[in-house]
Design a protein around this motif. Sequence first.
Motif, PDB file in Angstrom:
ATOM      1  N   ALA A   6       0.832  -1.209   0.000  1.00 46.11           N
ATOM      2  CA  ALA A   6       0.000   0.000   0.000  1.00 46.11           C
ATOM      3  C   ALA A   6       0.865   1.256   0.000  1.00 46.11           C
ATOM      4  O   ALA A   6       0.533   2.247  -0.653  1.00 46.11           O
ATOM      5  N   GLY A   7       1.988   1.217   0.709  1.00 46.80           N
ATOM      6  CA  GLY A   7       2.892   2.365   0.731  1.00 46.80           C
ATOM      7  C   GLY A   7       3.523   2.620  -0.622  1.00 46.80           C
ATOM      8  O   GLY A   7       3.621   3.759  -1.075  1.00 46.80           O
ATOM      9  N   ILE A   8       3.937   1.562  -1.298  1.00 47.47           N
ATOM     10  CA  ILE A   8       4.495   1.704  -2.643  1.00 47.47           C
ATOM     11  C   ILE A   8       3.429   2.244  -3.586  1.00 47.47           C
ATOM     12  O   ILE A   8       3.679   3.133  -4.396  1.00 47.47           O
ATOM     13  N   GLY A   9       2.216   1.719  -3.481  1.00 45.41           N
ATOM     14  CA  GLY A   9       1.116   2.180  -4.335  1.00 45.41           C
ATOM     15  C   GLY A   9       0.784   3.634  -4.113  1.00 45.41           C
ATOM     16  O   GLY A   9       0.575   4.386  -5.066  1.00 45.41           O
ATOM     17  N   ALA A  10       0.761   4.066  -2.861  1.00 44.18           N
ATOM     18  CA  ALA A  10       0.431   5.461  -2.559  1.00 44.18           C
ATOM     19  C   ALA A  10       1.472   6.405  -3.158  1.00 44.18           C
ATOM     20  O   ALA A  10       1.117   7.418  -3.762  1.00 44.18           O
ATOM     21  N   VAL A  11       2.749   6.075  -3.017  1.00 45.92           N
ATOM     22  CA  VAL A  11       3.800   6.926  -3.575  1.00 45.92           C
ATOM     23  C   VAL A  11       3.714   6.926  -5.099  1.00 45.92           C
ATOM     24  O   VAL A  11       3.834   7.962  -5.738  1.00 45.92           O
ATOM     25  N   SER A  12       3.485   5.771  -5.694  1.00 47.11           N
ATOM     26  CA  SER A  12       3.350   5.689  -7.156  1.00 47.11           C
ATOM     27  C   SER A  12       2.181   6.523  -7.656  1.00 47.11           C
ATOM     28  O   SER A  12       2.250   7.131  -8.725  1.00 47.11           O
TER      29      SER A  12
END
Length: 121
Positions: free
Chosen positions: A98-104
């Motif tokens: 979820a953290g990677i997705g949010a930054v992306s």
Amino acid sequence: SMDSVPTHCVFSAEDARSVFSNRIVSVAFENDHPVGFTAMVYLPYRGETVLHLGLTMIKRSHRGRRIQSPLFTKCLALSLINLWRMSCWITNIAASPAGIGAVSDYFVDAYPDYLGRKRMS
């Protein structure tokens, strides 16, 4: 997620001014009780300031209530205003998909990108 907001130096420091000299923290409250927070930190690097996205925590009972996005957005906007620019290096140590997705989703040219839009260069 968490059952309660953890104790952290930014919430309990005697010398809060020094703790906040390079940090921005946004806290979400419900009935005068903290239910989540986002913390970001400014880091010096080669004469530039890098914004590290830090940590976002939402109380378990408040997940799914759309608290994270406005909390993160407000904290990010304040950070960029403090830097007096809308372009800077930003770092993140994502501990979850979820953290990677949010930054992306939030940033241009983010790496890694869950949709494969950006390759490491």
